[in-house]
Design an enzyme around this catalytic site. Structure first.
Site, mmCIF file in Angstrom:
data_model
loop_
_atom_site.group_PDB
_atom_site.id
_atom_site.type_symbol
_atom_site.label_atom_id
_atom_site.label_comp_id
_atom_site.label_asym_id
_atom_site.label_seq_id
_atom_site.Cartn_x
_atom_site.Cartn_y
_atom_site.Cartn_z
ATOM 1 N N ASP A 1 17.482 56.346 19.873
ATOM 2 C CA ASP A 1 17.220 55.646 20.332
ATOM 3 C C ASP A 1 16.869 54.587 19.968
ATOM 4 O O ASP A 1 14.928 55.230 19.950
ATOM 5 C CB ASP A 1 16.574 56.408 21.933
ATOM 6 C CG ASP A 1 16.743 55.239 22.959
ATOM 7 O OD1 ASP A 1 16.956 53.510 22.713
ATOM 8 O OD2 ASP A 1 15.387 54.862 23.416
ATOM 9 N N ASP B 1 36.026 54.833 15.907
ATOM 10 C CA ASP B 1 37.107 55.851 16.868
ATOM 11 C C ASP B 1 37.786 54.493 18.081
ATOM 12 O O ASP B 1 37.651 53.389 17.554
ATOM 13 C CB ASP B 1 36.763 56.470 18.554
ATOM 14 C CG ASP B 1 36.854 57.571 18.419
ATOM 15 O OD1 ASP B 1 38.236 57.796 18.552
ATOM 16 O OD2 ASP B 1 35.542 58.605 18.771
ATOM 17 N N ASP C 1 42.062 58.389 19.004
ATOM 18 C CA ASP C 1 41.667 58.812 20.148
ATOM 19 C C ASP C 1 43.104 59.250 21.077
ATOM 20 O O ASP C 1 43.616 58.773 21.537
ATOM 21 C CB ASP C 1 40.803 58.158 20.727
ATOM 22 C CG ASP C 1 40.283 59.565 22.395
ATOM 23 O OD1 ASP C 1 40.004 60.354 21.524
ATOM 24 O OD2 ASP C 1 40.659 58.947 23.468
ATOM 25 N N GLU D 1 43.557 62.699 16.705
ATOM 26 C CA GLU D 1 43.047 63.322 17.460
ATOM 27 C C GLU D 1 43.856 64.071 18.137
ATOM 28 O O GLU D 1 45.588 63.985 18.656
ATOM 29 C CB GLU D 1 42.211 63.702 18.373
ATOM 30 C CG GLU D 1 41.594 64.325 19.244
ATOM 31 C CD GLU D 1 41.127 63.136 20.912
ATOM 32 O OE1 GLU D 1 40.336 64.871 21.084
ATOM 33 O OE2 GLU D 1 41.527 63.173 21.307
ATOM 34 N N HIS E 1 31.833 66.185 19.513
ATOM 35 C CA HIS E 1 31.315 66.104 21.230
ATOM 36 C C HIS E 1 32.601 66.215 22.288
ATOM 37 O O HIS E 1 31.790 66.476 23.042
ATOM 38 C CB HIS E 1 31.630 64.664 20.812
ATOM 39 C CG HIS E 1 33.036 63.910 21.152
ATOM 40 N ND1 HIS E 1 33.683 64.247 19.701
ATOM 41 C CD2 HIS E 1 33.339 63.521 21.976
ATOM 42 C CE1 HIS E 1 34.974 62.889 20.249
ATOM 43 N NE2 HIS E 1 34.761 62.911 21.300
ATOM 44 N N ASP E 2 33.516 66.960 21.884
ATOM 45 C CA ASP E 2 34.105 67.807 22.766
ATOM 46 C C ASP E 2 33.879 69.242 22.849
ATOM 47 O O ASP E 2 34.806 69.828 23.730
ATOM 48 C CB ASP E 2 35.735 67.398 22.874
ATOM 49 C CG ASP E 2 35.878 65.847 23.492
ATOM 50 O OD1 ASP E 2 35.773 64.826 23.852
ATOM 51 O OD2 ASP E 2 36.911 65.245 22.894
HETATM 52 C C1 NOJ Z 1 39.497 63.076 23.684
HETATM 53 C C2 NOJ Z 1 37.531 62.563 22.957
HETATM 54 O O1 NOJ Z 1 37.317 63.487 22.586
HETATM 55 C C3 NOJ Z 1 37.253 62.604 24.386
HETATM 56 O O2 NOJ Z 1 35.590 62.713 24.761
HETATM 57 C C4 NOJ Z 1 37.952 61.817 25.570
HETATM 58 O O3 NOJ Z 1 37.168 62.362 26.816
HETATM 59 C C5 NOJ Z 1 39.280 61.692 25.524
HETATM 60 N N1 NOJ Z 1 39.351 61.871 24.264
HETATM 61 C C6 NOJ Z 1 39.820 60.598 26.222
HETATM 62 O O4 NOJ Z 1 39.182 59.563 25.666
#
Ligand code: NOJ
Length: 588
Positions: A64, A141, A243, A297, A363-364
């Site tokens: 930040d 993305d 995505d 993805e 990040h997921d």
């Molecule tokens: C996959 C992304 O990596 C994730 O973070 C997101 O919540 C979902 N797609 C919906 O866009």
């Protein structure tokens, strides 16, 4: 005599020119690379995006700059030299477009603008310039399975049934009755249809209510997306990560699905209808016109699906990332035999054609070391390094998530109030509404919530880990005083310096990118051993996934092997590995 002399003269000339032509041809670069260190080029089909190491930055949590507690583009700019020092070639940035942030930017309200929290378009231009000046490429993305419900298209679309934007989304008029059930991944009720009284109709959202699905069957919508892609490609970005794209095409008659389909919803949602046709169109209209990499993805349900996405002759995408590997870890642990089987199967399926990405975290997911390794103080460093060794020595483009190079661990949240993620919070409400065991749910999310991987990057031991001077949007992990970049910079044996070293090793050894992969000691439940081979060069990689010493049985005599790298000071030379040991040998 004269004739013979002339013939000799002509022959010499011809020979001379042939030699020159050969010399010129062999010095011409191959797909932008010099061929000098690769002999069997025909097998490799060299491309920059195959040889790249991709470093993923989650902008909200990286750095930040303005003290509002949210990471921003200027923050990333201030860390460009750090990024460069990692030796990575490509940055993948999670969405930075205007967004109301229901899903941290995966709900885009304006695809051609920058989210206010993150800065301005000038900041973006400066970031791109700064990266390019350092020889680093930028992949963005592209979130176009859905938009935000605050996007102008959706506002128009919901305003009346006859609005020109109506067909940009999926609507089901209520007089037809309730639409056939569709499962939503993020909705409190798991219901992907949301009733909208304004036009007495339901709209579809596979993710949250604020993420209505776009109608890819509408050619106008597709054209809009291609224009957006051109806008960014013309700015000079180097690629797109698509995505949730495997869900984009739909059967718009919305047939009923069998009861319980949601347990296996990918089979019903993934790779439907004309998805490949849309990708081929996107390739023709956009991707083929730029030197950009493209990665989807999700790779569908079968290896054939994945192949079709990335087969160069089909002109769709460069690579896909599948979830089979990353999904293996559970709170109860995971079977290494299963893990080996999955990665070996994916490798062999792409051995001759197509290309994959290799990753174990993003990040997921929760943190790499907490899910796949051992985050106890004793084993955190060695097991982090071992996992990194795996990622960096497999075939496929490695995608590496920011913070994993420090061995950052899961957040350690115990209260639901600490979480920020829409999926985690909505599922909490859902579980509560069905009377589930909430203690169990809290344990589950402590292991697997996406927020575990989203806590602020730990730069140093000052307040808030040096991430912000304000209040961080999500709590900093309490262990930041010991786990942080500044500490690791000082230690030549740190996880950070190991990461730098292994990235360099991969870049210096094409065998790690293109070399043939062979699994050894297949039935060993505790260790993972394989070779990589290219043009007479052969590397052996031995990895111990356990917290005690384990023997490998590769049948290879290690006495003459040369250790290229390992995560212990004195790497094993007899095939018995120390806890979480990783060694890379060059075989003679
Ligand atoms: C996959 C992304 O990596 C994730 O973070 C997101 O919540 C979902 N797609 C919906 O866009």
């Amino acid at each position: 005599m004269l004739i013979r002399t002339e013939i000799t003269y002509i022959m010499n000339k011809v020979f001379f020119y042939i030699t020159i032509i050969i010399a010129i041809l062999s010095s011409i670069s191959y797909n932008g690379y010099s061929q000098s260190n690769a002999k069997d080029k025909s097998d490799m089909d060299r491309k920059w995006w195959k040889e790249a190491v991709v470093y993923q930055i989650y902008p909200r949590s990286f750095k930040d700059n303005d003290g509002d507690g949210i990471g921003d583009l200027k923050g990333i700019i201030s860390k460009l030299d750090y990024i460069k020092s990692l030796g990575v070639d490509v940055i993948w940035l999670n969405p930075i477009y205007s967004s109301p942030n229901d899903d941290n930017g995966y709900d885009v309200s304006d695809y051609r603008n920058i989210m206010k929290d993150f800065g301005t378009m000038e900041d973006f231009d400066a970031l791109l310039k700064g990266l390019h000046e350092r020889g680093i490429k930028l992949v963005m993305d592209l979130v176009v399975n859905h938009s935000s419900d605050e996007h102008e298209w959706f506002k128009q679309s919901r305003s009346s049934r006859t609005n020109p934007y109506r067909e940009y989304y999926h609507w089901w008029n209520a007089e037809q009755g309730k639409p056939p059930y569709r499962y939503s991944l993020f909705d409190v009720n798991h219901d992907a249809w949301r009733y909208d009284s304004l036009t007495n109709a339901y709209y579809l959202h596979y993710f949250s209510r604020k993420q209505p699905d776009l109608n890819w069957e509408n050619p106008k919508l597709r054209q809009e997306v291609y224009d957006i892609m051109k806008f960014w490609a013309d700015k000079g970005i180097d690629g797109f990560r698509l995505d949730a794209f495997q869900y984009a095409a739909k059967d718009t008659t919305f047939p009923g699905f069998p009861k319980g389909f949601e347990k296996n919803f990918n089979q019903y949602y993934g790779m439907q209808g004309n998805l490949h046709g849309y990708l081929q169109q996107m390739n023709k209209e956009v991707l083929s016109k730029y030197d950009v990499m493209s990665v989807a993805e999700g790779a569908g349900n079968t290896l054939d699906d994945a192949h079709n996405l990335v087969d160069p002759e089909r002109h769709e995408l460069n690579m896909a990332y599948a979830f089979d590997g990353v999904g293996i870890a559970t709170p109860e642990g995971y079977s290494l035999l299963h893990f080996k089987q999955v990665f070996s199967r994916w490798d062999s399926a792409f051995a001759d054609k197509g290309w994959l990405s290799i990753f174990l975290a993003n990040h997921d997911q929760a943190r790499l070391v907490s899910r796949f390794g051992n985050d106890s103080p004793q084993f955190r460093a060695v097991s982090s390094k071992m996992l990194t060794t795996f990622i960096m020595t497999m075939r496929g483009t490695p995608f590496y998530y920011n913070g994993d190079e420090l061995g950052m661990t899961n957040a350690g949240f115990s209260k639901i109030e600490d979480y920020r993620d829409v999926q985690t919070l909505n599922e909490y409400k859902h579980q509560k509404s069905i009377g589930a065991d909430m203690q169990k749910y809290m344990q589950r999310i402590a292991f697997e919530s996406r927020d575990n991987g989203r806590t602020p990057f730990q730069w140093n031991s000052t307040e808030n880990a040096g991430f912000t001077t304000g209040t961080p949007w999500i709590q900093v992990n309490k262990n930041y005083k010991t786990i942080n970049a500044a500490e690791e910079e000082k230690d030549p044996n740190s996880i950070l310096n190991y990461f730098r070293k292994i990235v360099k090793l991969r870049k210096d050894n094409l065998v790690l990118v293109y070399g043939k992969y062979t699994l050894l000691d297949k039935q060993n439940p505790d260790t993972y051993s394989y070779t990589r081979e290219l043009d007479g060069k052969k590397l052996l990689i031995l990895l111990n996934f356990r917290s005690k010493a384990e023997a490998t049985h590769t049948g290879i005599n290690l006495s003459t092997a040369n250790v290229l790298m390992g995560n212990y000071d004195h790497p094993s030379k007899n095939g018995t590995l120390k806890p979480y040991e990783a060694v890379i040998y060059e075989l003679k």
